[in-house]
Scaffold this active site. Structure first.
Site, PDB file in Angstrom:
ATOM      1  CG  MET A  30      -1.938  -1.184   1.119  1.00  0.00           C
ATOM      2  SD  MET A  30      -3.489  -0.869   1.960  1.00  0.00           S
ATOM      3  CE  MET A  30      -2.933  -0.584   3.633  1.00  0.00           C
ATOM      4  N   GLY A  36      10.838  -2.919   5.464  1.00  0.00           N
ATOM      5  CA  GLY A  36      10.053  -4.162   5.447  1.00  0.00           C
ATOM      6  C   GLY A  36       9.621  -4.494   4.019  1.00  0.00           C
ATOM      7  CG  HIS A  37       6.753  -1.967   2.125  1.00  0.00           C
ATOM      8  ND1 HIS A  37       6.713  -0.776   2.816  1.00  0.00           N
ATOM      9  CD2 HIS A  37       5.521  -2.516   2.278  1.00  0.00           C
ATOM     10  CE1 HIS A  37       5.511  -0.596   3.339  1.00  0.00           C
ATOM     11  NE2 HIS A  37       4.766  -1.645   3.036  1.00  0.00           N
ATOM     12  CD  GLN A  61      -5.881  -3.688   2.892  1.00  0.00           C
ATOM     13  OE1 GLN A  61      -5.693  -4.308   1.853  1.00  0.00           O
ATOM     14  NE2 GLN A  61      -4.966  -3.624   3.841  1.00  0.00           N
ATOM     15  CE  LYS A 149       3.753  -4.753   9.702  1.00  0.00           C
ATOM     16  NZ  LYS A 149       2.535  -4.198  10.324  1.00  0.00           N
ATOM     17  CG  MET A 184      10.816  -1.197  10.108  1.00  0.00           C
ATOM     18  SD  MET A 184      11.872  -0.901   8.703  1.00  0.00           S
ATOM     19  CE  MET A 184      13.414  -0.613   9.577  1.00  0.00           C
ATOM     20  CB  SER A 185       4.037  -0.617  10.758  1.00  0.00           C
ATOM     21  OG  SER A 185       2.739  -0.173  10.383  1.00  0.00           O
ATOM     22  NE  ARG A 187      -3.138   1.547   9.668  1.00  0.00           N
ATOM     23  CZ  ARG A 187      -3.508   0.555   8.850  1.00  0.00           C
ATOM     24  NH1 ARG A 187      -2.803  -0.556   8.789  1.00  0.00           N
ATOM     25  NH2 ARG A 187      -4.575   0.686   8.091  1.00  0.00           N
TER      26      ARG A 187
HETATM   27  P1  AMP Z   1       1.432  -2.914   3.557  1.00  0.00           P
HETATM   28  O1  AMP Z   1       1.962  -1.859   2.621  1.00  0.00           O
HETATM   29  O2  AMP Z   1       1.457  -2.504   4.986  1.00  0.00           O
HETATM   30  O3  AMP Z   1       0.110  -3.480   3.104  1.00  0.00           O
HETATM   31  O4  AMP Z   1       2.456  -4.114   3.470  1.00  0.00           O
HETATM   32  C1  AMP Z   1       2.806  -4.700   2.242  1.00  0.00           C
HETATM   33  C2  AMP Z   1       3.571  -5.961   2.514  1.00  0.00           C
HETATM   34  O5  AMP Z   1       4.743  -5.660   3.257  1.00  0.00           O
HETATM   35  C3  AMP Z   1       2.780  -6.980   3.351  1.00  0.00           C
HETATM   36  O6  AMP Z   1       3.025  -8.278   2.839  1.00  0.00           O
HETATM   37  C4  AMP Z   1       3.370  -6.801   4.717  1.00  0.00           C
HETATM   38  O7  AMP Z   1       3.287  -7.970   5.513  1.00  0.00           O
HETATM   39  C5  AMP Z   1       4.815  -6.494   4.381  1.00  0.00           C
HETATM   40  N1  AMP Z   1       5.448  -5.797   5.508  1.00  0.00           N
HETATM   41  C6  AMP Z   1       5.016  -4.678   6.127  1.00  0.00           C
HETATM   42  N2  AMP Z   1       5.816  -4.375   7.166  1.00  0.00           N
HETATM   43  C7  AMP Z   1       6.781  -5.333   7.207  1.00  0.00           C
HETATM   44  C8  AMP Z   1       7.897  -5.587   8.056  1.00  0.00           C
HETATM   45  N3  AMP Z   1       8.191  -4.798   9.091  1.00  0.00           N
HETATM   46  N4  AMP Z   1       8.663  -6.667   7.797  1.00  0.00           N
HETATM   47  C9  AMP Z   1       8.367  -7.499   6.761  1.00  0.00           C
HETATM   48  N5  AMP Z   1       7.332  -7.305   5.919  1.00  0.00           N
HETATM   49  C10 AMP Z   1       6.540  -6.243   6.140  1.00  0.00           C
END
Ligand code: AMP
Length: 281
Positions: A30, A36-37, A61, A149, A184-185, A187
């Site tokens: 997103m 992480g990404h 979602q 995560k 990591m996030s 958010r």
């Molecule tokens: P998101 O943009 O938050 O929807 O995340 C996209 C992808 O990145 C999803 O598969 C998440 O699980 C993965 N992701 C997000 N944060 C992390 C993290 N800290 N470590 C590993 N993968 C992550």
């Protein structure tokens, strides 16, 4: 790196790759990219011939009172980071490219979608699976990369691919953390400085439980109590859930014997953070 905004062009690229016998690795995100990404993109780079990273803030979602509008967006920085991680194509569809006029189809993974985060975020996983199913149909990747995560999401998507006879390999990648243990996030930007200092308590709590499990504690009730007690020591944290569940079915376990996921969600101010550890592996 190509930036692709339309489904038609993305399909063309996917067809050309298939004709050339090139394996596509898809990394759905997103945006508001972080390490992480990027770890997923690098893994895809190492394992596939053509790496596609999608950025799509999926309104389906988000619940009506959730942060869809406020969700961080930074396309310019995302583009630079994706290029640096070796991404070949950035797929940035808008809503009309993903959901055709008059669309009526939803994808659900019954049962697995209703526990843990699904309980406090009704409809969330249905939104995830509906859009990931469409991304898989558009991009036709040999492998798609997701983070551990989002442990529940990963298991739901594995089940979805299996149930839909989709041969795409769903690859789970380790959680990338800040130096103090906070997962990591995107958010994390919502956290105030005090909340940011408090947030690593989730990782500390899971580590304490991991140690206890290694020391022979198998009772799910005692392990989750240990996590709760540790988090309770941090006044800025408000627990949503702490649960020990089976690694595949996500059903609660009484004893941690085989592989189990110890998962936690907690609020820090307006940020709802999740974290987990896999025990018994
Ligand atoms: P998101 O943009 O938050 O929807 O995340 C996209 C992808 O990145 C999803 O598969 C998440 O699980 C993965 N992701 C997000 N944060 C992390 C993290 N800290 N470590 C590993 N993968 C992550």
């Amino acid at each position: 790196m190509d930036t692709i905004a339309t489904t038609e062009r993305m399909k063309q690229l996917a067809r050309a790759a298939a004709r050339a016998g090139r394996r596509i690795g898809l990394v759905p995100t997103m945006g508001a990219l972080h390490e992480g990404h990027l770890s997923l993109a690098r893994r895809a780079r190492a394992e596939c011939d053509l790496v596609v990273l999608s950025i799509y803030v999926n309104s389906l979602q988000f619940g009506p009172s959730e942060d869809f509008r406020a969700y961080p967006r930074d396309p310019v920085r995302d583009g630079a980071l994706a290029r640096g991680a070796g991404v070949d194509a950035l797929f940035v569809p808008d809503e009309g490219e993903i959901h055709l006029d008059g669309h009526r189809t939803r994808v659900e993974v019954e049962g697995l979608q209703d526990t843990l985060c699904g309980r406090s975020r009704p409809g969330h996983f249905r939104g995830v699976t509906t859009v990931v199913a469409k991304l898989l149909a558009i991009v036709r990747p040999a492998a798609a990369y997701f983070g551990e995560k989002d442990a529940q999401q990963l298991r739901i998507l594995r089940r979805m691919a299996r149930d839909l006879h989709d041969d795409c390999i769903i690859v789970g990648c380790p959680i990338v953390r800040e130096a103090d243990g906070l997962a990591m996030s995107s958010r994390n930007v919502y956290l105030t400085p005090d909340e940011r200092r408090a947030a690593p308590v989730l990782h500390r709590a899971l580590r304490a439980a991991t140690e206890a499990a290694r020391g022979g504690e198998a009772s799910a009730a005692r392990l989750t109590a240990l996590v709760r007690e540790t988090i309770a020591g941090e006044p800025l944290a408000r627990i949503d859930y702490v649960e020990a569940v089976d690694d595949e079915t996500l059903e609660p376990v009484r004893e941690v014997r085989g592989k189990a996921v110890l998962a936690v969600a907690a609020w820090f101010g307006r940020a709802r953070l999740i974290d987990n550890v896999v025990l018994g592996c």
